[in-house]
Design an enzyme around this catalytic site. Structure first.
Site, PDB file in Angstrom:
ATOM      1  CB  SER A 174      89.590  67.059  35.681  1.00 50.78           C
ATOM      2  OG  SER A 174      89.978  65.714  35.812  1.00 50.78           O
ATOM      3  CE  LYS A 219      92.109  65.010  39.065  1.00 50.96           C
ATOM      4  NZ  LYS A 219      91.139  65.769  38.323  1.00 50.96           N
TER       5      LYS A 219
END
Length: 192
Positions: free
Chosen positions: A35, A74
């Protein structure tokens, strides 16, 4: 006893400092998944700084609100009170257009072949890319006070605030500061 303290005292002081640093200041973490490609790759080892203030575009480690056993890496996009919007791959925060230069390699690749070559390792990712109209689907969020909006850099396949919701400040464990593995890629992490 004095001889023992003289010989071993420095060792115990250094061990106590190391343990305190490890518990309260720095923590190791591994990237698990794709990701954050191309910024961070699956399997890389990172060090996080736990005393950092959290700013927009910092890369952080956070618990996922819907699965507190998972630790995710993230990028912070929205701070408490922000209005965050994505339209036609253009990010605006509080009405100001933001240049996400760190996404350019993948946005270019998406424009050329919809990421088919990048995702050869996973046919489900290839299907997602083939059916996507934009590199980042359109959205608009108001970030509540005390919460953060986080996204992965590999927007087509990232599981992030678009999926699991806003992240409370207490869930953010630290700011990624340093990559130490693989050895050929040792570097400080430039968050933006």
């Amino acid at each position: 006893m004095k001889e023992f303290i003289k010989n071993w005292g420095i060792f115990f002081v250094l061990a106590a400092i190391f343990i305190a640093l490890r518990l309260f200041v720095i923590a190791p973490v591994s990237v698990n998944g794709h990701s954050m490609d191309p910024t961070l790759a699956d399997g890389q080892k990172l060090m996080t700084y736990q005393l950092s203030t959290i700013d927009r575009f910092d890369i952080v480690t956070t618990e996922e609100p819907d699965d507190l056993d998972k630790l995710a890496v993230k990028r912070v996009i929205g701070l408490p009170g922000d209005q965050v919007q994505m339209e036609e791959d253009v990010l605006t925060v509080n009405g100001t257009e933001i240049n996400e230069s760190y996404l350019e390699p993948y946005k270019q690749e998406f424009a050329e072949d919809r990421m088919q070559n990048e995702y050869t390792y996973n046919s489900a990712f290839q299907d997602i890319a083939e059916n996507a109209d934009n590199f980042t689907n359109d959205f608009m969020y108001e970030v509540p006070e005390g919460q953060y909006f986080v996204l992965g850099d590999n927007r087509l396949i990232s599981r992030d605030s678009r999926t699991f919701g806003f992240v409370d400040r207490s869930m953010i464990e630290g700011e990624v500061a340093f990559r130490y593995w693989p050895l050929s890629e040792i570097s400080m992490i430039n968050n933006y």
